[in-house]
Design a protein around this motif. Structure first.
Motif, PDB file in Angstrom:
ATOM      1  N   MET A  51      41.172  38.458  13.197  1.00  0.00           N
ATOM      2  CA  MET A  51      42.019  37.260  13.800  1.00  0.00           C
ATOM      3  C   MET A  51      40.988  36.345  14.367  1.00  0.00           C
ATOM      4  O   MET A  51      41.309  35.006  14.207  1.00  0.00           O
ATOM      5  N   ARG A 101      48.187  28.584  19.417  1.00  0.00           N
ATOM      6  CA  ARG A 101      48.927  29.456  20.654  1.00  0.00           C
ATOM      7  C   ARG A 101      50.223  29.489  20.327  1.00  0.00           C
ATOM      8  O   ARG A 101      50.987  30.394  20.847  1.00  0.00           O
ATOM      9  N   GLU A 102      51.002  28.273  19.890  1.00  0.00           N
ATOM     10  CA  GLU A 102      52.310  28.461  19.650  1.00  0.00           C
ATOM     11  C   GLU A 102      52.788  29.459  18.777  1.00  0.00           C
ATOM     12  O   GLU A 102      53.843  29.853  18.565  1.00  0.00           O
ATOM     13  N   MET A 103      51.853  29.905  17.879  1.00  0.00           N
ATOM     14  CA  MET A 103      51.928  31.073  16.978  1.00  0.00           C
ATOM     15  C   MET A 103      51.940  32.410  17.580  1.00  0.00           C
ATOM     16  O   MET A 103      52.056  33.346  16.944  1.00  0.00           O
ATOM     17  N   GLY A 104      51.487  32.294  18.845  1.00  0.00           N
ATOM     18  CA  GLY A 104      51.442  33.550  19.359  1.00  0.00           C
ATOM     19  C   GLY A 104      49.894  34.199  19.503  1.00  0.00           C
ATOM     20  O   GLY A 104      49.766  35.366  20.066  1.00  0.00           O
ATOM     21  N   PHE A 105      49.024  33.346  19.036  1.00  0.00           N
ATOM     22  CA  PHE A 105      47.788  33.731  19.208  1.00  0.00           C
ATOM     23  C   PHE A 105      47.001  32.940  20.419  1.00  0.00           C
ATOM     24  O   PHE A 105      47.635  32.357  21.097  1.00  0.00           O
ATOM     25  N   ALA A 107      45.966  34.587  23.305  1.00  0.00           N
ATOM     26  CA  ALA A 107      46.469  34.937  24.531  1.00  0.00           C
ATOM     27  C   ALA A 107      45.161  35.366  25.377  1.00  0.00           C
ATOM     28  O   ALA A 107      45.021  35.700  26.462  1.00  0.00           O
ATOM     29  N   MET A 109      43.096  37.876  24.646  1.00  0.00           N
ATOM     30  CA  MET A 109      43.012  39.324  24.643  1.00  0.00           C
ATOM     31  C   MET A 109      42.229  39.962  23.581  1.00  0.00           C
ATOM     32  O   MET A 109      42.117  41.194  23.309  1.00  0.00           O
TER      33      MET A 109
END
Lengths: 146, 111
Positions: A51, A101-105, A107, A109
């Motif tokens: 990713m 970020r809106e796609m949940g990436f 973070a 981490m």
């Protein structure tokens, strides 16, 4: 067991196919009969490395190497590189765009997850030349499969 | 409890991945940050998320999660459903909120 090596190309911004390389890595390890807790660690680390290439780089490769004592994932990308590797290792720190970020990436981490799931993690990077990540997980007796 | 039985009992709509519905649900995990899920979700968890892009299927498959449940009637992309079908990852949709779904699963004994 002889040394085994696989090389996978990873494209930038290809969010539909992203994760396929990690899935292939997982299937290969499963077919080799590697211990499931080791497979889980490698799967997570490989996913984060994959990713990172999709999100942050202009493209690259993931290499899987299986030797009698170690499973190694190497991620090489063509840039742009990480300006401050120490900062990037900090949980919660990310340079991801708002769209990602809106796609949940993003973070923050990715690298911490790679560290948590590995016995050794090496990150070398500089702006302009790209990032080179080596993730190693040790195989002990009984975890190696056939 | 089997994914299929849990889905039927709380009225979830199966959108794709029927091949995976005979696996066990052993817990519930709710989060929309994918790396966070990667770090903390457990094998067999029902994962409740509003993320609907194809990468959620990769996360669920890698972690061997029980299923993905999309709350509050959020629509799911075609790419995601195709991939879920290919990978045998059950994707459900519910009109309930994430908390509402979690409550129903808890009532069924998934603690």
């Amino acid at each position: 067991m002889e040394d085994i090596k696989y090389v996978f190309d990873v494209k930038k911004d290809d969010f539909v196919r992203a994760g396929e390389t990690s899935s292939k890595v997982k299937k290969i390890l499963r077919e080799l009969g590697i211990d499931s807790s080791i497979i889980r660690k490698i799967s997570i680390a490989a996913y984060e490395a994959e990713m990172n290439i999709v999100i942050h780089s202009t493209g690259g490769q993931i290499v899987l190497e299986i030797t009698p004592g170690v499973i190694r994932i190497t991620a090489n990308d063509r840039g742009p590189g990480i300006a401050d590797v120490e900062l990037a290792m900090k949980e919660g720190y990310s340079t991801a765009t708002d769209r990602v970020r809106e796609m949940g990436f993003g973070a923050g981490m990715g690298l911490p997850n790679m560290k948590r799931c590995s016995d050794r993690l090496y990150v070398t990077s500089s702006e302009g030349t790209g990032t080179h990540i080596v993730i190693e997980v040790d195989l002990k007796a009984g975890e190696q499969g056939e | 409890m089997l994914v299929r039985d849990a889905g039927e009992k709380i009225g979830l709509k199966l959108l794709a991945g029927e091949a995976g519905t005979s696996r066990e649900i052993t817990g519930v995990y709710i989060c929309d940050l994918l790396s966070w899920v990667m770090a903390h979700a457990g094998k067999g968890d029902a994962w409740i998320t509003v993320q609907t892009h194809a990468n959620i299927v990769a996360v669920a498959a890698l972690l061997e999660l029980g299923c993905i449940i999309i709350p509050e009637g959020v629509e799911v992309e075609e790419d995601t459903l195709r991939k879920a079908e290919d990978e045998g990852v059950p994707v459900y949709q519910s009109g309930l909120s994430a908390y509402g779904i979690a409550k129903e699963l808890y009532r069924m004994g998934i603690e």
